[in-house]
Every structure is written in structure tokens, then in C-alpha cells.
Scaffold this motif. Structure first.
Motif, PDB file in Angstrom:
ATOM      1  N   SER A  99      -2.062   5.654   1.528  1.00 26.11           N
ATOM      2  CA  SER A  99      -2.572   4.567   1.988  1.00 26.11           C
ATOM      3  C   SER A  99      -1.830   3.519   1.786  1.00 26.11           C
ATOM      4  O   SER A  99      -0.624   3.440   1.064  1.00 26.11           O
ATOM      5  CB  SER A  99      -3.819   4.375   0.897  1.00 26.11           C
ATOM      6  N   PRO A 100      -1.999   2.032   2.103  1.00 23.25           N
ATOM      7  CA  PRO A 100      -1.122   0.982   1.789  1.00 23.25           C
ATOM      8  C   PRO A 100      -1.183   0.866   0.328  1.00 23.25           C
ATOM      9  O   PRO A 100      -1.932   1.208  -0.415  1.00 23.25           O
ATOM     10  CB  PRO A 100      -1.950  -0.395   2.447  1.00 23.25           C
ATOM     11  N   THR A 101       0.051   0.218  -0.215  1.00 25.23           N
ATOM     12  CA  THR A 101       0.015   0.008  -1.631  1.00 25.23           C
ATOM     13  C   THR A 101      -0.120  -1.477  -1.708  1.00 25.23           C
ATOM     14  O   THR A 101       0.243  -2.322  -0.873  1.00 25.23           O
ATOM     15  CB  THR A 101       1.595   0.015  -2.213  1.00 25.23           C
ATOM     16  N   THR A 139       1.843  -2.998   1.544  1.00 26.99           N
ATOM     17  CA  THR A 139       2.765  -2.272   2.228  1.00 26.99           C
ATOM     18  C   THR A 139       2.164  -1.478   3.185  1.00 26.99           C
ATOM     19  O   THR A 139       0.895  -1.278   3.164  1.00 26.99           O
ATOM     20  CB  THR A 139       3.702  -1.536   1.373  1.00 26.99           C
ATOM     21  N   PRO A 140       3.075  -1.156   4.519  1.00 24.59           N
ATOM     22  CA  PRO A 140       2.246  -0.352   5.571  1.00 24.59           C
ATOM     23  C   PRO A 140       1.769   1.081   5.039  1.00 24.59           C
ATOM     24  O   PRO A 140       2.241   1.823   3.917  1.00 24.59           O
ATOM     25  CB  PRO A 140       3.404  -0.132   6.538  1.00 24.59           C
ATOM     26  N   MET A 141       0.630   1.600   5.603  1.00 25.94           N
ATOM     27  CA  MET A 141       0.272   2.933   5.321  1.00 25.94           C
ATOM     28  C   MET A 141       1.009   3.824   6.053  1.00 25.94           C
ATOM     29  O   MET A 141       1.944   3.521   7.187  1.00 25.94           O
ATOM     30  CB  MET A 141      -1.168   3.077   6.078  1.00 25.94           C
ATOM     31  N   ARG A 142       1.046   5.198   5.765  1.00 30.44           N
ATOM     32  CA  ARG A 142       1.766   5.976   6.204  1.00 30.44           C
ATOM     33  C   ARG A 142       0.893   7.303   6.766  1.00 30.44           C
ATOM     34  O   ARG A 142       0.297   7.863   5.808  1.00 30.44           O
ATOM     35  CB  ARG A 142       3.130   6.651   5.345  1.00 30.44           C
ATOM     36  N   ALA A 143       1.597   8.120   7.661  1.00 33.21           N
ATOM     37  CA  ALA A 143       0.660   9.452   7.998  1.00 33.21           C
ATOM     38  C   ALA A 143       1.904  10.318   8.386  1.00 33.21           C
ATOM     39  O   ALA A 143       2.772  10.126   9.062  1.00 33.21           O
ATOM     40  CB  ALA A 143      -0.233   9.318   9.383  1.00 33.21           C
ATOM     41  N   ILE A 144       1.865  11.715   7.991  1.00 30.69           N
ATOM     42  CA  ILE A 144       2.866  12.686   7.871  1.00 30.69           C
ATOM     43  C   ILE A 144       2.318  13.790   8.575  1.00 30.69           C
ATOM     44  O   ILE A 144       1.105  14.243   8.062  1.00 30.69           O
ATOM     45  CB  ILE A 144       3.477  12.705   6.760  1.00 30.69           C
ATOM     46  N   GLY A 145       2.899  14.658   9.494  1.00 33.87           N
ATOM     47  CA  GLY A 145       2.912  15.766   9.880  1.00 33.87           C
ATOM     48  C   GLY A 145       3.729  16.635   9.768  1.00 33.87           C
ATOM     49  O   GLY A 145       4.926  16.280   9.853  1.00 33.87           O
ATOM     50  N   SER A 146       3.602  17.940   9.425  1.00 30.71           N
ATOM     51  CA  SER A 146       4.826  18.993   9.107  1.00 30.71           C
ATOM     52  C   SER A 146       4.480  20.317   9.751  1.00 30.71           C
ATOM     53  O   SER A 146       3.361  20.606   9.966  1.00 30.71           O
ATOM     54  CB  SER A 146       5.298  18.825   7.800  1.00 30.71           C
ATOM     55  N   PRO A 167       3.804  -3.131  11.227  1.00 31.76           N
ATOM     56  CA  PRO A 167       3.244  -4.473  11.352  1.00 31.76           C
ATOM     57  C   PRO A 167       1.976  -4.781  10.764  1.00 31.76           C
ATOM     58  O   PRO A 167       1.279  -5.765  10.490  1.00 31.76           O
ATOM     59  CB  PRO A 167       2.562  -4.281  12.927  1.00 31.76           C
ATOM     60  N   SER A 168       1.437  -3.757   9.676  1.00 29.42           N
ATOM     61  CA  SER A 168      -0.036  -3.895   9.169  1.00 29.42           C
ATOM     62  C   SER A 168       0.559  -4.604   7.703  1.00 29.42           C
ATOM     63  O   SER A 168      -0.393  -5.116   6.836  1.00 29.42           O
ATOM     64  CB  SER A 168      -0.812  -2.690   8.883  1.00 29.42           C
ATOM     65  N   ALA A 169       1.857  -4.714   7.283  1.00 27.27           N
ATOM     66  CA  ALA A 169       2.114  -5.274   6.240  1.00 27.27           C
ATOM     67  C   ALA A 169       1.615  -6.795   5.915  1.00 27.27           C
ATOM     68  O   ALA A 169       1.669  -7.354   7.164  1.00 27.27           O
ATOM     69  CB  ALA A 169       3.788  -5.328   5.981  1.00 27.27           C
ATOM     70  N   SER A 170       1.431  -7.401   4.821  1.00 23.97           N
ATOM     71  CA  SER A 170       0.763  -8.712   4.721  1.00 23.97           C
ATOM     72  C   SER A 170       1.179  -9.486   3.399  1.00 23.97           C
ATOM     73  O   SER A 170       1.367  -8.488   2.339  1.00 23.97           O
ATOM     74  CB  SER A 170      -0.431  -8.726   5.093  1.00 23.97           C
ATOM     75  N   LEU A 171       1.100 -10.333   3.416  1.00 22.54           N
ATOM     76  CA  LEU A 171       1.270 -11.338   2.114  1.00 22.54           C
ATOM     77  C   LEU A 171       0.063 -12.256   2.142  1.00 22.54           C
ATOM     78  O   LEU A 171      -0.316 -12.641   3.093  1.00 22.54           O
ATOM     79  CB  LEU A 171       2.683 -12.158   2.011  1.00 22.54           C
TER      80      LEU A 171
END
Length: 287
Positions: A99-101, A139-146, A167-171
Motif C-alpha cells: 500500500s502507499p505509505t 508515497t506510491p503503491m507497489r505491485a510485484i509479480g514473481s 504519479p500517485s505520490a502527493s503532499l
């Protein structure tokens, strides 16, 4: 007017995270885990900008110096979820979502300026008051595949793909809404695509490992810093016995990016390349 311009930046700091994790498996085929993370940030930066005139000083000007100090601290919250599925003993398919932090941030900063002239009586210096500001950072979210392959129980080869929604990062802040800054983030950043490859081979009681990773530029093409990227190369060796294990690893990181003294529309950038090395040791005991 012929001044020589230079800038030196010294930065230091750390990022850490306290985690609470729960994991389990179903029928030794589906493995799942979830983590609550509480990250923290500590960052310090000191910058020194100088202009020095040549022999043809303009109006008696000799040199100018601007010093800026910044200290940033923050604490946040995030969630991570992942799973691994074994359709067969020799293959593993995984996926994860980070998830975003959500950070609560605090900045302290100050600056000082000094100017020297050929007539010392005209020298000038001034210092700013200390600035304080509280704000929120997402901060941005991340998705990981392996996917990984086990080769005759002596070798393992794995590949990860990571998507970063930059682009989803924000202040945001109570006293300032960061409308222009958040619009700039969406206008200048693109989604990141990162690829990691690794392999491990067991030569009991020893294991050897190697890997590489590519982290793409987060900037859109044509804005001046779209050639920035990072490459990591790693190698390691480990020793495992029934009750303990000992691992060593080495990581070489290489980055390239553009640094601008001024606005990108005013001047060409300085192209910076850097290398860093990390050596890690892990010691564990089983009870």
C-alpha cells in the motif's frame, strides 16, 4: 559575467521500519503473509553554493556564498500483503501488494549568505531565522509479480517484476494545499517498471548466489531527467547447518541522473554518475 560557479551537497540519513507480520500456508501449496509497517525517516542535507569572479571583477565583486541546511524527520504507516503458490514442486508463482505509505513529516531549515568585494568595507553577510513546517507525504503503491524455478533441489532461478505508481505520490498540509506541486508530480512522473533476477545454487553446506536489478527512470520523456536509472549487481555466499546459518552479500549500485543548478529551461544539466557498494552479513540461530 564570467563568474565561476560551483555547488557542493553533503547529505546523510537513514530509513528504518518496525514491522508486525502474520503468515501461514494451506496444504503446503499456498503461502500467504501480511505485514503492518511503521517506517521512519531521518535526513540531513548541507549545501554550499559559490560564485567567484575572475580578474575582471564586476563592480568590485569578488565572491558570493550561500549555505543552506535542512533536517527532515518523519514517521508513517503502511500495509503489505503477499502470497506464493506452488502448482508443482519445481515452480513457484508469487504476487504482492504494498500500500502507499502515509507519512507525517517535519522540516527544519536555515540559510546564510556572504558576499565579498575588493573593498572589504563593502562585505555583507546575513542569516535567516530557522524555518519549521509540518506536512503529510503519501508515497506510491507497489505491485510485484514473481516466478521461480527449482532445479533438482540444488538450484533456484527467480525473476521479479515490480510496478510503482509514481504519479500517485502527493503532499498536503493544513496551511498549504500543495496544488501546484501535486499537479507537477502528475505531469512529470510516470509509472516505474523494475526487474530483478537472481539465482542460488547449493553446494552443501555452502550456497552461492548472484543477481541483478534494473530500476527505470520515474520521469516522463522530454522533461530533462528522463535518462536517470539504477542498476544493481549482487553476489553472495552462505553457510547453513542444522542450528545456525551465516550469509555474506555484496551489492554494487550504479546510477545516472541529471542535476540542475537552476531551472531546466535556463541551463543544461550536470550529468552525474555514481557507484556505491554495500556489504551485508546475516547470522541466525534456530531453536
Amino acid at each position: 559575467y564570467g563568474e565561476e560557479q560551483s555547488k557542493q551537497v553533503t547529505s546523510s540519513g537513514s530509513m528504518g521500519e518496525t514491522v508486525f507480520t502474520l503468515g501461514g500456508n494451506y496444504d503446503d501449496k499456498l503461502y500467504m503473509g501480511m505485514t503492518i509497517g511503521i517506517p521512519n525517516i531521518h535526513y540531513n542535507e548541507e549545501s554550499n553554493y559559490q560564485e567567484t569572479a575572475d580578474t575582471n571583477a564586476l563592480n568590485g565583486f569578488k565572491s558570493f556564498e550561500l549555505n543552506q541546511d535542512l533536517k527532515t524527520t518523519g514517521v508513517g504507516f503502511n500495509l503489505k500483503f503477499g502470497m506464493i503458490y506452488k502448482p508443482a514442486d519445481w515452480v513457484r508463482v508469487g504476487g504482492a501488494f504494498h500500500s502507499p505509505t502515509y507519512f507525517n513529516m517535519h522540516d527544519d531549515w536555515s540559510s546564510s549568505m556572504t558576499t565579498h568585494f575588493t573593498n572589504p568595507n563593502e562585505d555583507f553577510s546575513s542569516e535567516s531565522p530557522t524555518g519549521l513546517f509540518d506536512y503529510s507525504l503519501v508515497t506510491p503503491m507497489r505491485a510485484i509479480g514473481s516466478i521461480g524455478f527449482v532445479i533438482k533441489k540444488i538450484g533456484l532461478v527467480g525473476v521479479d517484476y515490480e510496478f510503482v505508481d509514481s504519479p500517485s505520490a502527493s503532499l498536503s498540509a493544513d496551511k498549504y494545499k500543495y496544488l501546484n506541486e501535486n499537479n507537477a508530480i502528475r505531469a512529470k512522473y510516470i509509472e516505474g517498471n523494475n526487474i530483478r533476477f537472481g539465482t542460488e545454487w547449493k553446494l552443501a553446506p555452502m550456497s552461492i548466489r548472484a543477481g541483478a536489478a534494473y530500476y527505470s527512470s520515474p520521469f516522463k520523456s522530454g522533461i530533462g531527467n528522463d535518462n536517470s536509472y539504477r542498476m544493481d549487481y549482487s553476489a553472495g555466499i552462505g553457510f547453513r547447518e542444522e542450528n545456525f546459518f551465516l550469509d555474506f552479500a555484496y551489492v554494487l549500485s550504479q546510477t545516472t541522473d541529471n542535476y540542475y543548478f537552476y531551472d531546466a529551461s535556463d541551463i543544461s544539466p550536470s550529468v552525474n554518475t555514481s557507484k556505491s557498494s554495500n556489504v551485508l552479513m546475516t547470522l541466525g540461530f534456530k531453536f
